[in-house]
Design an enzyme around this catalytic site. Sequence first.
Site, mmCIF file in Angstrom:
data_model
loop_
_atom_site.group_PDB
_atom_site.id
_atom_site.type_symbol
_atom_site.label_atom_id
_atom_site.label_comp_id
_atom_site.label_asym_id
_atom_site.label_seq_id
_atom_site.Cartn_x
_atom_site.Cartn_y
_atom_site.Cartn_z
ATOM 1 N N ASP A 128 0.853 -1.186 0.000
ATOM 2 C CA ASP A 128 0.000 0.000 0.000
ATOM 3 C C ASP A 128 0.887 1.233 0.000
ATOM 4 O O ASP A 128 2.017 1.190 0.486
ATOM 5 C CB ASP A 128 -0.868 0.038 1.264
ATOM 6 C CG ASP A 128 -2.063 -0.899 1.193
ATOM 7 O OD1 ASP A 128 -2.308 -1.497 0.126
ATOM 8 O OD2 ASP A 128 -2.756 -1.030 2.217
ATOM 9 N N ARG A 178 -0.622 -0.547 -8.729
ATOM 10 C CA ARG A 178 -2.059 -0.331 -8.480
ATOM 11 C C ARG A 178 -2.263 1.182 -8.495
ATOM 12 O O ARG A 178 -1.706 1.890 -7.669
ATOM 13 C CB ARG A 178 -2.451 -0.883 -7.107
ATOM 14 C CG ARG A 178 -3.852 -0.456 -6.683
ATOM 15 C CD ARG A 178 -4.047 -0.443 -5.174
ATOM 16 N NE ARG A 178 -3.888 -1.758 -4.609
ATOM 17 C CZ ARG A 178 -3.513 -1.963 -3.334
ATOM 18 N NH1 ARG A 178 -3.239 -0.954 -2.529
ATOM 19 N NH2 ARG A 178 -3.386 -3.174 -2.880
HETATM 20 C C1 LIG Z 1 -8.353 -1.543 -4.042
HETATM 21 C C2 LIG Z 1 -7.992 -0.188 -3.527
HETATM 22 C C3 LIG Z 1 -6.788 -0.008 -2.878
HETATM 23 C C4 LIG Z 1 -6.425 1.245 -2.408
HETATM 24 N N1 LIG Z 1 -5.186 1.428 -1.894
HETATM 25 C C5 LIG Z 1 -4.785 2.676 -1.548
HETATM 26 C C6 LIG Z 1 -3.456 2.931 -1.140
HETATM 27 O O1 LIG Z 1 -2.609 2.046 -1.067
HETATM 28 N N2 LIG Z 1 -3.132 4.215 -0.800
HETATM 29 C C7 LIG Z 1 -4.040 5.246 -0.864
HETATM 30 O O2 LIG Z 1 -3.681 6.401 -0.574
HETATM 31 N N3 LIG Z 1 -5.310 5.018 -1.245
HETATM 32 C C8 LIG Z 1 -5.704 3.776 -1.600
HETATM 33 N N4 LIG Z 1 -6.998 3.572 -2.011
HETATM 34 C C9 LIG Z 1 -8.019 4.632 -1.817
HETATM 35 C C10 LIG Z 1 -8.053 5.627 -2.955
HETATM 36 O O3 LIG Z 1 -6.885 6.400 -2.936
HETATM 37 C C11 LIG Z 1 -9.284 6.558 -2.857
HETATM 38 O O4 LIG Z 1 -9.208 7.268 -1.659
HETATM 39 C C12 LIG Z 1 -10.620 5.853 -2.910
HETATM 40 O O5 LIG Z 1 -10.593 4.798 -3.821
HETATM 41 C C13 LIG Z 1 -11.742 6.835 -3.372
HETATM 42 O O6 LIG Z 1 -11.483 7.361 -4.648
HETATM 43 P P1 LIG Z 1 -12.139 6.773 -6.003
HETATM 44 O O7 LIG Z 1 -11.057 6.716 -7.022
HETATM 45 O O8 LIG Z 1 -12.806 5.503 -5.746
HETATM 46 O O9 LIG Z 1 -13.108 7.823 -6.602
HETATM 47 P P2 LIG Z 1 -14.215 8.819 -6.095
HETATM 48 O O10 LIG Z 1 -14.408 9.751 -7.234
HETATM 49 O O11 LIG Z 1 -13.829 9.357 -4.760
HETATM 50 O O12 LIG Z 1 -15.500 7.902 -5.923
HETATM 51 C C14 LIG Z 1 -16.282 7.478 -7.019
HETATM 52 C C15 LIG Z 1 -17.590 6.905 -6.497
HETATM 53 O O13 LIG Z 1 -17.318 5.762 -5.693
HETATM 54 C C16 LIG Z 1 -18.164 5.729 -4.572
HETATM 55 N N5 LIG Z 1 -17.351 5.894 -3.352
HETATM 56 C C17 LIG Z 1 -16.067 6.288 -3.291
HETATM 57 N N6 LIG Z 1 -15.628 6.290 -2.012
HETATM 58 C C18 LIG Z 1 -16.671 5.900 -1.263
HETATM 59 C C19 LIG Z 1 -16.860 5.688 0.116
HETATM 60 N N7 LIG Z 1 -15.882 5.879 0.994
HETATM 61 N N8 LIG Z 1 -18.074 5.261 0.546
HETATM 62 C C20 LIG Z 1 -19.088 5.045 -0.319
HETATM 63 N N9 LIG Z 1 -18.960 5.213 -1.665
HETATM 64 C C21 LIG Z 1 -17.786 5.643 -2.121
HETATM 65 C C22 LIG Z 1 -19.143 6.856 -4.767
HETATM 66 O O14 LIG Z 1 -20.237 6.356 -5.506
HETATM 67 C C23 LIG Z 1 -18.368 7.849 -5.583
HETATM 68 O O15 LIG Z 1 -19.170 8.723 -6.330
HETATM 69 C C24 LIG Z 1 -7.343 2.330 -2.539
HETATM 70 C C25 LIG Z 1 -8.549 2.157 -3.200
HETATM 71 C C26 LIG Z 1 -8.875 0.935 -3.708
HETATM 72 C C27 LIG Z 1 -10.174 0.796 -4.461
#
Ligand SMILES: Cc1cc2nc3c(=O)[nH]c(=O)nc-3n(C[C@H](O)[C@H](O)[C@H](O)COP(=O)(O)OP(=O)(O)OC[C@H]3O[C@@H](n4cnc5c(N)ncnc54)[C@H](O)[C@@H]3O)c2cc1C
Length: 297
Positions: A128, A178
């Site tokens: 991560d 990732r």
């Molecule tokens: C498999 C995976 C691993 C990850 N690993 C890391 C990492 O190592 N380091 C790091 O900094 N971040 C990590 N993240 C988190 C990432 O950085 C984002 O903070 C998170 O994915 C929200 O951004 P988004 O790209 O999904 O888009 P967004 O534009 O924020 O979300 C798109 C849509 O997804 C839904 N959604 C998003 N978040 C939520 C929520 N919390 N609750 C409910 N619905 C929601 C909503 O419908 C929203 O409109 C990871 C995410 C995933 C999916």
Amino acid sequence: MLAKPSATPYSHNYDSRLMERLLFRVAKRWVAGYNAEGAIEAALDTNSHGMSAILNFLGEDITDAKLVDRTVNEYLLLMDLIGARNVHGCVSVKPTQVGLAIDYDTCLQNFSRLAAKARELGQFMWLDMESFKSTEDTIALYLDLCKQYDMIGVAIQSYLRRSASDLLHIIECGGKVRLVKGAYHESKEYVFVTDEEVNANFSKLMKMLFESNNYFAIATHNSDLIEQSIRMGKQHPKFEFQMLKGIRDELKLELVTKGFAVSEYIPYGSQWLPYSVRRIMERKRNLLLLARSLIQQ
Ligand SMILES: Cc1cc2nc3c(=O)[nH]c(=O)nc-3n(C[C@H](O)[C@H](O)[C@H](O)COP(=O)(O)OP(=O)(O)OC[C@H]3O[C@@H](n4cnc5c(N)ncnc54)[C@H](O)[C@@H]3O)c2cc1C
């Protein structure tokens, strides 16, 4: 293994424990419970829906050497369980939970143990990416580990201005990435601030990944970015989608039905609070959910 907190009305910590229990009511949609067995059950359920599982034992910024050792042992046990229970999946580890909050060499040694175990069992392992203070070391750790192990990958955050150059370097070394937006509150100096900028950089980094020959994961719940990646990925079989447990479950199944590889990231353990706070802060509706849960207690 860390113990489940017990609440008793006679404890002087009663108020904070009550609050913790109420928060956990909201958080449990994103976390798989307190122990490895709960995580394995959740992973098998994920597998039964045609997805792979990525398991994370919650914890970060650990400076106590004994606790770091216990965390490493937890991951070793988890990898054994993944193998023994025929789970289709792997682990994802935060550098500051396995030694980076102590020093670089401790962390490298611990990651080497975990990578060796993963290789022995034929499993993948993700690193991560955490807050900006760990970025430089995490990239260095990953590139060091890549010299010996090839079944490992690292998260890269599109909100960081430096990520295009990090990604270029990792691609050149044959690394696996990732791609995420980034989940930490960072100084404006280091990050793109608006959603438009973060998304535009995500698209740019995604294009670099599709033009590379390396395996990678698109880890977002954002429909526009997922559609873009489907368009870009027509000729590129070497990628998967990754999403978090409890978020956009219908979209995950839609992608599986369309034939895409999808993994679900499943955290577990008693240190669920910082992770859950990040999920709550990502979306206004989650704050309402939390408020409703507190009112209904
Ligand atoms: C498999 C995976 C691993 C990850 N690993 C890391 C990492 O190592 N380091 C790091 O900094 N971040 C990590 N993240 C988190 C990432 O950085 C984002 O903070 C998170 O994915 C929200 O951004 P988004 O790209 O999904 O888009 P967004 O534009 O924020 O979300 C798109 C849509 O997804 C839904 N959604 C998003 N978040 C939520 C929520 N919390 N609750 C409910 N619905 C929601 C909503 O419908 C929203 O409109 C990871 C995410 C995933 C999916």
